[in-house]
Design a protein around this motif. Structure first.
Motif, PDB file in Angstrom:
ATOM      1  N   VAL A 297       0.826  -1.210   0.000  1.00 16.07           N
ATOM      2  CA  VAL A 297       0.000   0.000   0.000  1.00 16.07           C
ATOM      3  C   VAL A 297       0.858   1.256   0.000  1.00 16.07           C
ATOM      4  N   GLY A 298       2.059   1.167   0.591  1.00 21.28           N
ATOM      5  CA  GLY A 298       2.960   2.307   0.604  1.00 21.28           C
ATOM      6  C   GLY A 298       2.882   3.165   1.846  1.00 21.28           C
ATOM      7  N   TYR A 299       2.285   2.641   2.910  1.00 19.49           N
ATOM      8  CA  TYR A 299       2.226   3.395   4.161  1.00 19.49           C
ATOM      9  C   TYR A 299       3.610   3.475   4.792  1.00 19.49           C
ATOM     10  N   GLY A 300       3.873   4.565   5.503  1.00 19.41           N
ATOM     11  CA  GLY A 300       5.035   4.623   6.366  1.00 19.41           C
ATOM     12  C   GLY A 300       4.769   3.863   7.650  1.00 19.41           C
ATOM     13  N   ALA A 301       5.796   3.720   8.484  1.00 21.38           N
ATOM     14  CA  ALA A 301       5.652   2.953   9.713  1.00 21.38           C
ATOM     15  C   ALA A 301       4.589   3.547  10.630  1.00 21.38           C
ATOM     16  N   LEU A 302       4.559   4.865  10.756  1.00 18.84           N
ATOM     17  CA  LEU A 302       3.594   5.506  11.643  1.00 18.84           C
ATOM     18  C   LEU A 302       2.169   5.293  11.149  1.00 18.84           C
ATOM     19  N   ARG A 303       1.938   5.514   9.863  1.00 13.01           N
ATOM     20  CA  ARG A 303       0.588   5.348   9.327  1.00 13.01           C
ATOM     21  C   ARG A 303       0.126   3.904   9.426  1.00 13.01           C
ATOM     22  N   ALA A 304       1.049   2.962   9.194  1.00 13.18           N
ATOM     23  CA  ALA A 304       0.707   1.548   9.336  1.00 13.18           C
ATOM     24  C   ALA A 304       0.330   1.238  10.775  1.00 13.18           C
ATOM     25  N   GLY A 305       1.063   1.846  11.735  1.00 11.32           N
ATOM     26  CA  GLY A 305       0.747   1.627  13.136  1.00 11.32           C
ATOM     27  C   GLY A 305      -0.587   2.212  13.528  1.00 11.32           C
ATOM     28  N   ILE A 306      -0.879   3.421  13.082  1.00  8.31           N
ATOM     29  CA  ILE A 306      -2.140   4.079  13.404  1.00  8.31           C
ATOM     30  C   ILE A 306      -3.329   3.302  12.845  1.00  8.31           C
ATOM     31  N   SER A 307      -3.102   2.579  11.770  1.00  8.90           N
ATOM     32  CA  SER A 307      -4.193   1.832  11.139  1.00  8.90           C
ATOM     33  C   SER A 307      -4.843   0.834  12.090  1.00  8.90           C
ATOM     34  N   SER A 308      -4.106   0.355  13.064  1.00  8.46           N
ATOM     35  CA  SER A 308      -4.658  -0.643  13.984  1.00  8.46           C
ATOM     36  C   SER A 308      -5.330  -0.017  15.200  1.00  8.46           C
ATOM     37  N   LEU A 309      -5.460   1.290  15.230  1.00 10.28           N
ATOM     38  CA  LEU A 309      -6.022   1.978  16.391  1.00 10.28           C
ATOM     39  C   LEU A 309      -7.423   1.501  16.768  1.00 10.28           C
ATOM     40  N   PRO A 310      -8.295   1.119  15.823  1.00 12.86           N
ATOM     41  CA  PRO A 310      -9.614   0.614  16.230  1.00 12.86           C
ATOM     42  C   PRO A 310      -9.550  -0.591  17.166  1.00 12.86           C
ATOM     43  N   ILE A 311      -8.523  -1.413  17.053  1.00 15.63           N
ATOM     44  CA  ILE A 311      -8.385  -2.542  17.977  1.00 15.63           C
ATOM     45  C   ILE A 311      -8.211  -2.026  19.396  1.00 15.63           C
ATOM     46  N   THR A 312      -7.395  -0.997  19.553  1.00 13.71           N
ATOM     47  CA  THR A 312      -7.174  -0.402  20.865  1.00 13.71           C
ATOM     48  C   THR A 312      -8.472   0.136  21.447  1.00 13.71           C
ATOM     49  N   VAL A 313      -9.241   0.836  20.629  1.00 10.16           N
ATOM     50  CA  VAL A 313     -10.502   1.416  21.098  1.00 10.16           C
ATOM     51  C   VAL A 313     -11.475   0.319  21.539  1.00 10.16           C
ATOM     52  N   CYS A 314     -11.576  -0.737  20.746  1.00 10.90           N
ATOM     53  CA  CYS A 314     -12.480  -1.838  21.086  1.00 10.90           C
ATOM     54  C   CYS A 314     -12.071  -2.513  22.394  1.00 10.90           C
ATOM     55  N   VAL A 352      -7.324  -5.256   1.343  1.00 14.71           N
ATOM     56  CA  VAL A 352      -6.180  -4.349   1.431  1.00 14.71           C
ATOM     57  C   VAL A 352      -5.180  -4.703   0.338  1.00 14.71           C
ATOM     58  N   GLY A 353      -4.836  -3.714  -0.485  1.00 22.06           N
ATOM     59  CA  GLY A 353      -3.914  -3.951  -1.588  1.00 22.06           C
ATOM     60  C   GLY A 353      -3.595  -2.658  -2.310  1.00 22.06           C
ATOM     61  N   PRO A 354      -3.080  -2.737  -3.522  1.00 19.32           N
ATOM     62  CA  PRO A 354      -2.761  -1.516  -4.288  1.00 19.32           C
ATOM     63  C   PRO A 354      -3.992  -0.624  -4.441  1.00 19.32           C
ATOM     64  N   GLY A 355      -3.847   0.656  -4.208  1.00 18.68           N
ATOM     65  CA  GLY A 355      -4.956   1.588  -4.333  1.00 18.68           C
ATOM     66  C   GLY A 355      -5.903   1.587  -3.155  1.00 18.68           C
ATOM     67  N   THR A 356      -5.540   0.915  -2.090  1.00 17.37           N
ATOM     68  CA  THR A 356      -6.391   0.844  -0.907  1.00 17.37           C
ATOM     69  C   THR A 356      -6.641   2.228  -0.321  1.00 17.37           C
ATOM     70  N   THR A 357      -7.892   2.458   0.105  1.00 15.26           N
ATOM     71  CA  THR A 357      -8.201   3.636   0.920  1.00 15.26           C
ATOM     72  C   THR A 357      -8.509   3.156   2.328  1.00 15.26           C
ATOM     73  N   TYR A 358      -8.053   3.904   3.322  1.00 12.34           N
ATOM     74  CA  TYR A 358      -8.179   3.446   4.700  1.00 12.34           C
ATOM     75  C   TYR A 358      -9.636   3.269   5.111  1.00 12.34           C
ATOM     76  N   VAL A 359     -10.479   4.261   4.826  1.00 11.47           N
ATOM     77  CA  VAL A 359     -11.864   4.242   5.295  1.00 11.47           C
ATOM     78  C   VAL A 359     -12.654   3.095   4.683  1.00 11.47           C
ATOM     79  N   LEU A 360     -12.430   2.808   3.405  1.00 15.08           N
ATOM     80  CA  LEU A 360     -13.223   1.795   2.727  1.00 15.08           C
ATOM     81  C   LEU A 360     -12.643   0.387   2.836  1.00 15.08           C
ATOM     82  N   ASP A 361     -11.325   0.266   2.926  1.00 17.41           N
ATOM     83  CA  ASP A 361     -10.697  -1.055   2.819  1.00 17.41           C
ATOM     84  C   ASP A 361     -10.034  -1.557   4.101  1.00 17.41           C
ATOM     85  N   VAL A 362      -9.489  -0.653   4.905  1.00 19.63           N
ATOM     86  CA  VAL A 362      -8.788  -1.068   6.122  1.00 19.63           C
ATOM     87  C   VAL A 362      -9.682  -0.952   7.345  1.00 19.63           C
TER      88      VAL A 362
END
Length: 472
Positions: A297-314, A352-362
């Motif tokens: 997808v091309g995320y940096g380390a920080l953005r990849a880490g933030i992507s899992s934030l919903p797990i923390t909230v749950c 999740v793959g090429p062209g992924t958008t966070y809101v719709l795919d992750v």
């Protein structure tokens, strides 16, 4: 410190909060470390010029020593005191973390991770055993729910915290962070947690069993990661022989590391079998998802880490409720629905793959996955501990932790091989993308099997849920 009577502490009291805090600081440190490293793997590989196999060993070297020695750690806690052994393990883990942060080569980092796992093997069973030994029976499920919920948050915060440190500092700081956490954990445990132990624990320890467990898991892991090398058949042979010898030794020993009779309880055995399936999937999902987000997808380390934030909230909002729900209705339904909901989330994450958008795919997949986790964690842990006698709290905790880490260990070792990843393939977006989807489907299947197994076999052990008496 004087030994306190078992089951004297209540939830909501200062002593109760201190016990949970100490257990959380230590075990949360290991959970945080387990997930934060996944985010750093690509950066570590680039900085230390590591291959995929070496990155697998960075993850699995830790899991290998942890899974192999955690039963011994539980036995040591039962014999010498849960708080004392917990503190020794915390100090060892902290010192090994410093060595990880200073590692100049992949080989040194792998060796330091093995030492980290040995320290974790001492502190992790002690964290749960301190809760089981200190709290009154009626409060244990709630205490375990609080511990697992906050610990799950620590694990879920790992990718976010790791991404931040990698993005703005250096990957080595993910290990140096353990120094203040470890020091605080020892201080709280020493000052505030009552010491408990098993007065009937054997004076001798099963060093032979511990060695055979290491050889079994080590040989299997080597064969899976290094598949195709000349020594693989030798490693497999060693693993098979060591496994057979382990069973024989444990049956005949008068001081076994793993008394096989503990598996006579159907609930205990079933819960641990379900743990193996679910944690295998959990470990593999976190391993592959972070790589997919960064490489494909091309995320940096920080953005990849933030992507899992919903797990923390749950976990933050629902984990304690999961423990209370199991206390009211029993663990069978939560332990069935949890893995099935997680499986649905994993299947959504195949998008999740090429062209992924966070809101719709992750976001949809990671949120559904996160909703299933708090349904599962606290009821599973409470069920395992409630199915074992109180004097074996350290052993029961050690068995369940060993099974969980072995599941993650074997999945991270086997799945890259099964989906066709070798060498530096993880850095090729096209190759990784195809492998990722196959791996996610495999993880979903494991989770469904775990949920079905719970429905078919789990019953309410004594001290948990509405039914009384032990399920023997």
């Amino acid at each position: 410190m004087e030994h306190s009577a078992p089951g004297a502490v209540r939830m909501g009291t200062h002593a109760g909060r201190a016990v949970v805090a100490a257990a959380l600081l230590g075990s949360g440190m290991t959970m945080l470390d387990g997930t934060v490293v996944n985010v750093a793997l690509r950066t570590i590989g680039a900085d230390l010029d590591a291959t995929l196999a070496e990155l697998q060993w960075v993850s699995n070297g830790y899991l290998l020593s942890l899974a192999s020695l955690i039963l011994l750690g539980g036995s040591l806690g039962d014999r010498f005191g849960r708080v004392r052994v917990f503190n020794v393990g915390t100090v060892a883990f902290t010192l090994a973390s410093v060595l990880c942060g200073l590692a100049p080569t992949p080989e040194v980092l792998i060796a330091a991770r093995v030492l980290q796992g040995a320290g974790a093997a001492l502190l992790m069973p002690g964290s749960l055993a301190m809760i089981q030994g200190a709290f009154v029976r009626d409060d244990r499920a709630a205490a375990i729910g609080a511990w697992s919920g906050l610990g799950g948050i620590a694990a879920a915060l790992g990718p976010f915290l790791g991404g931040t440190l990698i993005e703005y500092a250096d990957w080595r700081w993910i290990f140096f962070l353990n120094v203040p956490l470890g020091a605080l954990s020892v201080v709280v445990a020493t000052r505030s947690v009552p010491e408990t132990l098993d007065p009937h624990a054997p004076a001798r320890f099963d060093a032979t069993g511990a060695l055979l467990a290491c050889l079994t898991l080590g040989g299997t892991t080597y064969a899976l990661i290094e598949w195709g090398r000349p020594l693989v058949p030798v490693a497999l042979g060693v693993a098979v022989l060591a496994a057979a010898a382990f069973v024989l030794v444990e049956r005949r020993s008068d001081h076994p590391m793993l008394p096989l009779g503990i598996f006579a309880d159907r609930t205990f055995s079933s819960a641990n079998a379900m743990t193996l399936l679910v944690y295998a999937a959990l470990g593999a999902v976190l391993f592959f998802l972070v790589l997919q987000l960064q490489v494909v997808v091309g995320y940096g380390a920080l953005r990849a880490g933030i992507s899992s934030l919903p797990i923390t909230v749950c976990m933050l909002l629902l984990a304690r409720r999961g423990g209370r729900l199991a206390s009211r209705i029993g663990p069978r339904i939560p332990m069935t629905l949890g893995p099935l909901v997680m499986a649905a989330g994993v299947l959504l994450l195949t998008r999740v793959g090429p062209g992924t958008t966070y809101v719709l795919d992750v976001l949809p997949g990671i949120t559904v996955f996160g909703l299933g986790l708090p349904l599962l964690v606290a009821p599973l842990t409470a069920t395992v501990l409630a199915a074992a006698p109180d004097e074996h709290a350290g052993l029961a905790s050690g068995v369940n932790n060993a099974v969980a880490r072995a599941g993650s260990l074997l999945a991270v070792a086997a799945l890259p091989l099964l989906v066709g990843l070798r060498g530096d393939d993880y850095a090729d977006p096209a190759v990784l993308d195809d492998a990722y989807r196959s791996a996610m489907v495999a993880c979903a299947v494991l989770l469904v099997l775990g949920g079905l197994l719970s429905w078919a076999t789990i019953r309410t052990p004594g001290g948990l849920g509405r039914s009384g008496g032990r399920s023997r």
